[in-house]
Design a protein around this motif. Structure first.
Motif, PDB file in Angstrom:
ATOM      1  N   MET A   1      47.418  37.731  36.554  1.00  0.00           N
ATOM      2  CA  MET A   1      48.353  38.651  36.981  1.00  0.00           C
ATOM      3  C   MET A   1      47.251  39.285  37.567  1.00  0.00           C
ATOM      4  SD  MET A   1      50.162  41.601  33.757  1.00  0.00           S
ATOM      5  CE  MET A   1      48.644  41.031  32.747  1.00  0.00           C
ATOM      6  N   LEU A   2      47.940  39.796  38.787  1.00  0.00           N
ATOM      7  CA  LEU A   2      46.562  40.771  39.532  1.00  0.00           C
ATOM      8  C   LEU A   2      47.156  42.106  39.651  1.00  0.00           C
ATOM      9  CD1 LEU A   2      44.467  41.313  41.399  1.00  0.00           C
ATOM     10  CD2 LEU A   2      45.808  40.726  43.277  1.00  0.00           C
ATOM     11  N   LEU A   3      46.341  43.463  39.407  1.00  0.00           N
ATOM     12  CA  LEU A   3      46.947  45.003  39.371  1.00  0.00           C
ATOM     13  C   LEU A   3      46.648  45.275  39.740  1.00  0.00           C
ATOM     14  CD1 LEU A   3      49.017  47.228  37.823  1.00  0.00           C
ATOM     15  CD2 LEU A   3      46.597  46.960  36.662  1.00  0.00           C
ATOM     16  N   LYS A   4      47.437  45.801  41.503  1.00  0.00           N
ATOM     17  CA  LYS A   4      46.840  46.753  41.994  1.00  0.00           C
ATOM     18  C   LYS A   4      46.916  47.928  42.687  1.00  0.00           C
ATOM     19  CE  LYS A   4      46.757  43.280  46.026  1.00  0.00           C
ATOM     20  NZ  LYS A   4      46.968  42.381  47.252  1.00  0.00           N
ATOM     21  N   ILE A   5      45.892  49.261  42.853  1.00  0.00           N
ATOM     22  CA  ILE A   5      46.775  50.544  42.626  1.00  0.00           C
ATOM     23  C   ILE A   5      46.203  51.543  43.630  1.00  0.00           C
ATOM     24  CG2 ILE A   5      45.900  52.351  40.921  1.00  0.00           C
ATOM     25  CD1 ILE A   5      45.713  51.040  38.179  1.00  0.00           C
ATOM     26  N   GLU A   6      46.718  52.410  43.907  1.00  0.00           N
ATOM     27  CA  GLU A   6      46.181  53.632  44.720  1.00  0.00           C
ATOM     28  C   GLU A   6      46.692  54.213  44.754  1.00  0.00           C
ATOM     29  OE1 GLU A   6      46.846  52.631  48.576  1.00  0.00           O
ATOM     30  OE2 GLU A   6      46.115  50.313  49.128  1.00  0.00           O
ATOM     31  N   ASN A   7      45.703  55.626  44.556  1.00  0.00           N
ATOM     32  CA  ASN A   7      46.005  56.759  44.648  1.00  0.00           C
ATOM     33  C   ASN A   7      47.024  57.168  42.718  1.00  0.00           C
ATOM     34  OD1 ASN A   7      44.993  57.482  46.887  1.00  0.00           O
ATOM     35  ND2 ASN A   7      47.256  56.458  47.877  1.00  0.00           N
ATOM     36  N   LEU A   8      46.285  56.743  42.050  1.00  0.00           N
ATOM     37  CA  LEU A   8      46.698  57.239  40.659  1.00  0.00           C
ATOM     38  C   LEU A   8      45.553  57.901  40.034  1.00  0.00           C
ATOM     39  CD1 LEU A   8      48.642  56.974  38.645  1.00  0.00           C
ATOM     40  CD2 LEU A   8      47.142  54.731  37.822  1.00  0.00           C
ATOM     41  N   GLY A   9      45.877  58.982  40.005  1.00  0.00           N
ATOM     42  CA  GLY A   9      45.236  60.387  39.157  1.00  0.00           C
ATOM     43  C   GLY A   9      43.267  60.317  40.025  1.00  0.00           C
ATOM     44  N   MET A  10      42.613  59.728  38.912  1.00  0.00           N
ATOM     45  CA  MET A  10      41.615  59.872  40.029  1.00  0.00           C
ATOM     46  C   MET A  10      41.143  58.301  40.746  1.00  0.00           C
ATOM     47  SD  MET A  10      39.146  62.113  37.012  1.00  0.00           S
ATOM     48  CE  MET A  10      37.597  62.341  38.157  1.00  0.00           C
ATOM     49  N   ILE A  11      42.107  57.452  40.335  1.00  0.00           N
ATOM     50  CA  ILE A  11      41.677  56.017  41.198  1.00  0.00           C
ATOM     51  C   ILE A  11      41.784  56.286  42.444  1.00  0.00           C
ATOM     52  CG2 ILE A  11      41.788  54.043  41.149  1.00  0.00           C
ATOM     53  CD1 ILE A  11      42.316  53.831  38.152  1.00  0.00           C
ATOM     54  N   ASP A  12      41.467  56.120  42.965  1.00  0.00           N
ATOM     55  CA  ASP A  12      40.796  55.987  44.791  1.00  0.00           C
ATOM     56  C   ASP A  12      42.150  54.195  44.916  1.00  0.00           C
ATOM     57  OD1 ASP A  12      41.477  56.181  47.744  1.00  0.00           O
ATOM     58  OD2 ASP A  12      39.257  55.590  47.286  1.00  0.00           O
ATOM     59  N   ARG A  13      41.563  53.619  44.247  1.00  0.00           N
ATOM     60  CA  ARG A  13      42.253  51.477  44.661  1.00  0.00           C
ATOM     61  C   ARG A  13      41.326  51.308  43.682  1.00  0.00           C
ATOM     62  NH1 ARG A  13      37.974  53.065  47.974  1.00  0.00           N
ATOM     63  NH2 ARG A  13      36.566  50.840  48.545  1.00  0.00           N
ATOM     64  N   ALA A  14      42.470  49.878  43.281  1.00  0.00           N
ATOM     65  CA  ALA A  14      41.702  49.201  42.359  1.00  0.00           C
ATOM     66  C   ALA A  14      42.448  48.091  42.555  1.00  0.00           C
ATOM     67  CB  ALA A  14      42.277  49.408  41.030  1.00  0.00           C
ATOM     68  N   ASN A  15      41.958  46.777  42.179  1.00  0.00           N
ATOM     69  CA  ASN A  15      42.174  45.758  42.404  1.00  0.00           C
ATOM     70  C   ASN A  15      41.630  44.722  41.183  1.00  0.00           C
ATOM     71  OD1 ASN A  15      43.794  46.551  44.335  1.00  0.00           O
ATOM     72  ND2 ASN A  15      42.210  45.060  46.054  1.00  0.00           N
ATOM     73  N   ILE A  16      42.832  44.444  40.504  1.00  0.00           N
ATOM     74  CA  ILE A  16      42.123  44.142  38.548  1.00  0.00           C
ATOM     75  C   ILE A  16      42.513  43.171  38.921  1.00  0.00           C
ATOM     76  CG2 ILE A  16      41.318  44.700  36.611  1.00  0.00           C
ATOM     77  CD1 ILE A  16      39.983  46.330  38.422  1.00  0.00           C
ATOM     78  N   GLU A  17      42.317  41.564  38.691  1.00  0.00           N
ATOM     79  CA  GLU A  17      42.997  40.348  37.898  1.00  0.00           C
ATOM     80  C   GLU A  17      43.004  40.611  36.749  1.00  0.00           C
ATOM     81  OE1 GLU A  17      42.176  35.418  38.623  1.00  0.00           O
ATOM     82  OE2 GLU A  17      40.920  36.958  39.931  1.00  0.00           O
ATOM     83  N   VAL A  18      43.973  40.412  35.635  1.00  0.00           N
ATOM     84  CA  VAL A  18      43.906  40.224  34.403  1.00  0.00           C
ATOM     85  C   VAL A  18      43.993  38.516  33.291  1.00  0.00           C
ATOM     86  CG1 VAL A  18      44.961  41.108  32.289  1.00  0.00           C
ATOM     87  CG2 VAL A  18      44.526  42.520  34.334  1.00  0.00           C
ATOM     88  N   ASN A  19      44.129  37.809  33.827  1.00  0.00           N
ATOM     89  CA  ASN A  19      44.356  36.482  34.003  1.00  0.00           C
ATOM     90  C   ASN A  19      43.355  36.051  32.267  1.00  0.00           C
ATOM     91  OD1 ASN A  19      46.189  35.985  35.596  1.00  0.00           O
ATOM     92  ND2 ASN A  19      44.805  35.847  36.796  1.00  0.00           N
ATOM     93  N   GLY A  20      43.225  36.643  31.041  1.00  0.00           N
ATOM     94  CA  GLY A  20      42.494  36.545  30.266  1.00  0.00           C
ATOM     95  C   GLY A  20      42.256  37.824  29.744  1.00  0.00           C
ATOM     96  N   ILE A  21      40.949  37.779  29.207  1.00  0.00           N
ATOM     97  CA  ILE A  21      39.808  39.242  29.608  1.00  0.00           C
ATOM     98  C   ILE A  21      38.881  39.711  29.858  1.00  0.00           C
ATOM     99  CG2 ILE A  21      38.075  39.757  28.068  1.00  0.00           C
ATOM    100  CD1 ILE A  21      38.223  37.583  26.166  1.00  0.00           C
ATOM    101  N   THR A  22      39.450  40.688  30.824  1.00  0.00           N
ATOM    102  CA  THR A  22      39.045  41.619  31.418  1.00  0.00           C
ATOM    103  C   THR A  22      38.446  42.866  31.328  1.00  0.00           C
ATOM    104  OG1 THR A  22      40.972  40.750  33.058  1.00  0.00           O
ATOM    105  CG2 THR A  22      39.759  42.744  33.904  1.00  0.00           C
ATOM    106  N   ILE A  23      37.096  42.448  31.100  1.00  0.00           N
ATOM    107  CA  ILE A  23      35.686  43.831  30.443  1.00  0.00           C
ATOM    108  C   ILE A  23      35.576  44.753  31.459  1.00  0.00           C
ATOM    109  CG2 ILE A  23      34.242  44.207  29.885  1.00  0.00           C
ATOM    110  CD1 ILE A  23      35.690  40.835  29.858  1.00  0.00           C
ATOM    111  N   ILE A  24      36.073  46.362  31.752  1.00  0.00           N
ATOM    112  CA  ILE A  24      35.434  47.194  32.902  1.00  0.00           C
ATOM    113  C   ILE A  24      34.668  47.923  32.052  1.00  0.00           C
ATOM    114  CG2 ILE A  24      36.644  48.887  34.079  1.00  0.00           C
ATOM    115  CD1 ILE A  24      39.561  47.534  34.047  1.00  0.00           C
TER     116      ILE A  24
END
Length: 433
Positions: A1-24
């Protein structure tokens, strides 16, 4: 599962892979929690959306039909006819598309032997039919967009689009099995939504162990959360537990519970060591019955750290958290002693391994992070872990994949310690002078 975000709140961009445990990890105010909230909003707004939309249509039909009937019958007649028409017609329309609305209205009025002129009856039939057509002609896509929009507005407190670039469009693409869910917001309004498949799994958001106190609303000691605003994630967690608390069917989910017990023996061994005793749901309260106490202890009186484990135990024992669900843990180590942080980290790794969960964890703790890494390696699950470092540059938050160089996270976490060492060194030098 891949989550791509642009211009959400204070987030400019994010490409986050979630296929198990995702630590941020990362500094405060870098958008770490926003990632989990976005995933939570998508899954819970779109999970079983067909059923939700069907319920919404039925509810709207029922209320509209009742409202129309108020103009044609007195109070006593309305109680019989208005309520009956609203309930029966809405149910029949939702489950039988060939229902004859005019005949059903006549039938119910005749059943209650209420007199009505032909002109009024015809007018009533036309108004109800027009209302039904209007509601049923609203497309499922439009309803889905509206439902998603309202959910996002609640989760993000009506601040969805970029807080820096006012004219920007917020874009989210969630890729699951090579298919994309596409979401666009402009001026905090959903302008585009594509959902090419059904989402069948829920997301659970846990950010505060104290939230469990609100379940015991009838206790003499007023719960911590009474009178306070709670987030959508907290409300969802409470309601999920309440469904079990107030609607316990003895034979419900027997097979699922048995499979969970067998798969999660190792996790339950850890939980039972920490939460020694049985969690009781009785007298509108939740308590812990343990050999350590003469009587069951109200969960409100448990330590904050213990409440964190009680929440997990309830979700697992009651089969609320199911295979392939999404679990979002926002800084779970905050209230935990370092020893319990290690236990919690091990549970996270085992939950992912045995339940195939998608887990997002935000953290500020180097020890907690190291514990997750250790247990992931020990249980041969490290290949299901992804590590991201949140950064703020020129007021824009971005996320760097540091899975192969996790020392980048530790380096950032130890900067305050190095600075403190320098301050102590300066202090010692000044004292020597």
């Amino acid at each position: 599962m891949l989550l791509k975000i642009e211009n959400l709140g204070m987030i400019d961009r994010a490409n986050i892979e979630v296929n198990g445990i995702t630590i941020i990890a990362g500094d405060n105010n870098t958008g770490k929690s926003t990632i989990g909230k976005a995933l939570f909003a998508i899954f819970n707004a779109l999970c079983n959306s067909e059923e939700k939309i069907k319920d919404l249509r039925g509810q709207e039909l029922n209320e509209n039909i009742q409202h129309i009937c108020m103009d044609y019958f007195d109070k006593e007649e309305y109680i019989n006819i208005g309520l009956s028409l609203g309930m029966q017609l809405s149910n029949q329309i939702m489950y039988n598309k060939n229902v004859n609305i005019e005949d059903e209205i006549k039938s119910i009025i005749n059943h209650y032997q209420v007199e009505i002129s032909e002109e009024s009856l015809s007018d009533l039939q036309i108004k109800i039919k027009n209302s039904v057509d209007k509601i049923m002609n609203v497309s499922e896509t439009d309803l889905q967009k509206e439902f998603l929009q309202r959910y996002f507005l609640e989760v993000f407190n009506e601040q969805i689009n970029s807080l820096f670039n006012v004219n920007s469009t917020m874009d989210i693409v969630l890729t699951i099995k090579n298919r994309d869910i596409k979401i666009k917001f402009c001026n905090d309004r959903c302008i585009e939504l594509e959902v090419p498949y059904k989402i069948l799994h829920e997301a659970f958001y846990i950010d505060d162990p104290f939230i469990i106190d609100s379940l015991n609303i009838n206790s003499l000691s007023m719960p911590f959360y009474i009178g306070k605003n709670i987030s959508v994630g907290q409300e969802h967690l409470i309601n999920s537990i309440k469904k079990y608390k107030y609607n316990r069917l003895k034979n419900k989910n027997i097979f699922a519970s048995l499979f969970a017990d067998k798969s999660l023996e190792e996790i339950f061994a850890i939980l039972n060591d920490l939460v020694d005793g049985k969690i009781l749901f009785q007298d509108n309260n939740i308590s812990l019955q343990s050999k350590k106490f003469n009587k069951p202890i109200n969960i409100n009186n448990l330590s904050t750290g213990l409440k964190a484990f009680v929440i997990l135990k309830i979700l697992l024992e009651r089969n609320i958290l199911k295979e392939k669900d999404v679990l979002i843990l926002d800084e779970p180590e905050i209230h935990l002693h370092p020893k319990w942080q290690m236990q919690y980290a091990q549970i996270i790794v085992l939950l992912q391994k045995f339940f195939d969960l998608s887990i997002i964890v935000t953290t500020h703790s180097a020890d907690f992070l190291a514990a997750i890494e250790y247990y992931a390696k020990k249980h041969k699950n490290i290949d299901k872990c992804k590590f991201y470092l949140a950064k703020n540059e020129d007021n824009f938050n971005t996320f760097v994949d540091v899975t192969k160089v996790t020392e980048e996270i530790y380096k950032q976490m130890f900067i305050p310690k190095f600075h403190l060492d320098e301050l102590n060194y300066e202090l010692e030098e000044n004292e020597d002078e």
